[in-house]
Design an enzyme around this catalytic site. Structure first.
Site, PDB file in Angstrom:
ATOM      1  N   MET A  30      82.037 116.187 121.561  1.00 57.81           N
ATOM      2  CA  MET A  30      82.029 115.801 120.148  1.00 57.81           C
ATOM      3  C   MET A  30      82.741 114.449 119.993  1.00 57.81           C
ATOM      4  SD  MET A  30      82.136 119.266 117.938  1.00 57.81           S
ATOM      5  CE  MET A  30      83.877 119.614 118.016  1.00 57.81           C
ATOM      6  N   GLY A  31      82.900 113.732 121.103  1.00 59.17           N
ATOM      7  CA  GLY A  31      83.465 112.393 121.038  1.00 59.17           C
ATOM      8  C   GLY A  31      84.976 112.369 120.979  1.00 59.17           C
ATOM      9  N   HIS A  34      88.867 111.849 125.699  1.00 61.41           N
ATOM     10  CA  HIS A  34      90.220 111.805 126.266  1.00 61.41           C
ATOM     11  C   HIS A  34      90.144 112.220 127.737  1.00 61.41           C
ATOM     12  CE1 HIS A  34      90.035 116.131 125.912  1.00 61.41           C
ATOM     13  NE2 HIS A  34      89.820 116.041 124.615  1.00 61.41           N
ATOM     14  N   GLY A  36      90.541 114.898 129.272  1.00 61.27           N
ATOM     15  CA  GLY A  36      89.798 116.133 129.565  1.00 61.27           C
ATOM     16  C   GLY A  36      88.313 115.838 129.735  1.00 61.27           C
ATOM     17  N   HIS A  37      87.769 115.022 128.812  1.00 61.75           N
ATOM     18  CA  HIS A  37      86.346 114.653 128.924  1.00 61.75           C
ATOM     19  C   HIS A  37      86.101 113.834 130.192  1.00 61.75           C
ATOM     20  CE1 HIS A  37      86.737 114.909 124.376  1.00 61.75           C
ATOM     21  NE2 HIS A  37      85.810 115.813 124.650  1.00 61.75           N
ATOM     22  N   GLN A  60      79.456 124.283 113.824  1.00 59.45           N
ATOM     23  CA  GLN A  60      80.510 125.067 114.467  1.00 59.45           C
ATOM     24  C   GLN A  60      81.852 124.974 113.743  1.00 59.45           C
ATOM     25  OE1 GLN A  60      80.049 122.697 118.243  1.00 59.45           O
ATOM     26  NE2 GLN A  60      82.245 122.969 118.407  1.00 59.45           N
ATOM     27  N   GLY A 144      85.005 122.571 129.845  1.00 63.06           N
ATOM     28  CA  GLY A 144      86.422 122.676 130.158  1.00 63.06           C
ATOM     29  C   GLY A 144      86.930 124.100 129.947  1.00 63.06           C
ATOM     30  N   VAL A 173      92.779 119.628 131.558  1.00 65.27           N
ATOM     31  CA  VAL A 173      93.635 118.468 131.858  1.00 65.27           C
ATOM     32  C   VAL A 173      94.774 118.471 130.844  1.00 65.27           C
ATOM     33  CG1 VAL A 173      93.729 115.950 132.059  1.00 65.27           C
ATOM     34  CG2 VAL A 173      91.690 117.181 132.776  1.00 65.27           C
ATOM     35  N   ARG A 184      92.021 116.941 118.938  1.00 68.11           N
ATOM     36  CA  ARG A 184      92.855 117.270 117.772  1.00 68.11           C
ATOM     37  C   ARG A 184      94.322 116.883 117.970  1.00 68.11           C
ATOM     38  NH1 ARG A 184      89.039 121.810 117.204  1.00 68.11           N
ATOM     39  NH2 ARG A 184      88.013 121.546 115.192  1.00 68.11           N
TER      40      ARG A 184
HETATM   41  O1  PAF Z   1      83.560 121.807 123.447  1.00 65.41           O
HETATM   42  C1  PAF Z   1      83.037 121.023 122.629  1.00 65.41           C
HETATM   43  O2  PAF Z   1      83.414 119.856 122.505  1.00 65.41           O
HETATM   44  C2  PAF Z   1      81.914 121.516 121.735  1.00 65.41           C
HETATM   45  O3  PAF Z   1      82.078 122.835 121.379  1.00 65.41           O
HETATM   46  C3  PAF Z   1      80.524 121.296 122.354  1.00 65.41           C
HETATM   47  C4  PAF Z   1      80.333 122.091 123.627  1.00 65.41           C
HETATM   48  C5  PAF Z   1      80.308 119.824 122.626  1.00 65.41           C
HETATM   49  C6  PAF Z   1      79.425 121.748 121.373  1.00 65.41           C
HETATM   50  O4  PAF Z   1      79.466 121.017 120.191  1.00 65.41           O
END
Ligand code: PAF
Length: 276
Positions: A30-31, A34, A36-37, A60, A144, A173, A184
């Site tokens: 979701m952009g 950081h 972790g991504h 969500q 993750g 991470v 967040r």
């Molecule tokens: O973990 C997330 O960032 C979100 O739940 C995901 C998997 C990108 C779905 O919107």
């Protein structure tokens, strides 16, 4: 890096990436990227040609949640991805969940843990992940372990729908102090962020108590709850479960998981630790 905003174009590119024997790794996000991504992406690159998506999925988020304020920074995210040599970013131009009439719902136990506090959350997550899988058709997708319940449910969805995608879990991470990296965390000021580190420390202390010989689920849970309260956290849940998240454990064994969500200074955090 090519930023793809159109579904048909993304489908075409993904098909091409698979020719003649290419494998596609996919990291949905979701952009507000950081560490972790970045870890998910580094892992993805080991498995195949990597596609990252950025889409803040309204489906969500609950009515009272932070969809509107969720941190967004596409420009900086694109810079990070270029630095990681990512060739394709899928960032849909339109709301790809709007007007959806069919949904992927989780099994009964998606209504526990996160599901109790965020009743529509997993329906939103599973539906968007299924949509993204249909567009990108990846061979591997990376999630993750901080979002452990999400990982378990996506794995089950892939199995139940016979998807040709392997769901790969990636270690959480953490900041130096143990705080799990999360988009967040940007909501905290420095002092509050420092105090938020006690979340992981409380879970770690509980895991250490298990290592020291305490095996009672009740006693370990109570210990964790007391530690979390001491740090000023409001607890949504703190539970010891088996690794499949199907039962709460009375007698704890190595491989079980302590999973928790807390609220602190208006920020909701989730984290977990495995007993060893
Ligand atoms: O973990 C997330 O960032 C979100 O739940 C995901 C998997 C990108 C779905 O919107």
């Amino acid at each position: 890096m090519k930023i793809i905003t159109d579904i048909a174009e993304m489908k075409r590119i993904s098909k091409d990436l698979k020719k003649p024997h290419g494998r596609v790794s996919f990291i949905p996000t979701m952009g507000k990227l950081h560490g972790g991504h970045i870890r998910l992406i580094e892992e993805g690159k080991k498995y195949g040609k990597t596609v990252v998506s950025i889409f803040v999925n309204p489906m969500q988020f609950g009515m009272d949640e932070d969809f509107k304020n969720y941190p967004r920074d596409l420009e900086n995210d694109a810079k990070i991805l270029r630095g990681l040599n990512i060739a394709y970013l899928f960032s849909p131009a339109t709301d790809i969940v709007k007007n959806t009439e069919t949904f992927v719902a989780g099994p009964k136990y998606s209504n526990q843990l996160e599901g109790i506090f965020r009743p529509e959350h997993f329906r939103g997550v599973l539906t968007i992940v299924m949509k993204l899988f249909c567009i990108i058709n990846p061979d591997f997708a990376f999630f993750g372990l901080k979002d452990y319940q999400q990982y378990i449910l996506i794995k089950k969805m892939a199995r139940d729908y016979f998807l040709d995608v392997q769901i790969i879990p990636v270690e959480t991470v953490r900041e130096k102090c143990g705080l799990a990296m999360s988009s967040r965390n940007t909501y905290f000021n420095e002092t509050d962020k420092k105090n938020a580190c006690n979340f992981h420390k409380s879970l770690k202390k509980t895991a250490d108590l298990f290592k020291a010989g305490e095996k009672s689920g009740g006693k370990l849970t109570l210990f964790a709850i007391k530690e979390l309260i001491k740090s000023g956290f409001e607890i949504d849940y703190a539970k010891i479960m088996d690794k499949g998240l199907s039962i709460e454990k009375q007698s704890v064994e190595a491989g079980d998981i302590l999973i928790s969500a807390i609220r602190f200074k208006g920020v909701r955090l989730i984290d977990n630790i495995f007993f060893e």
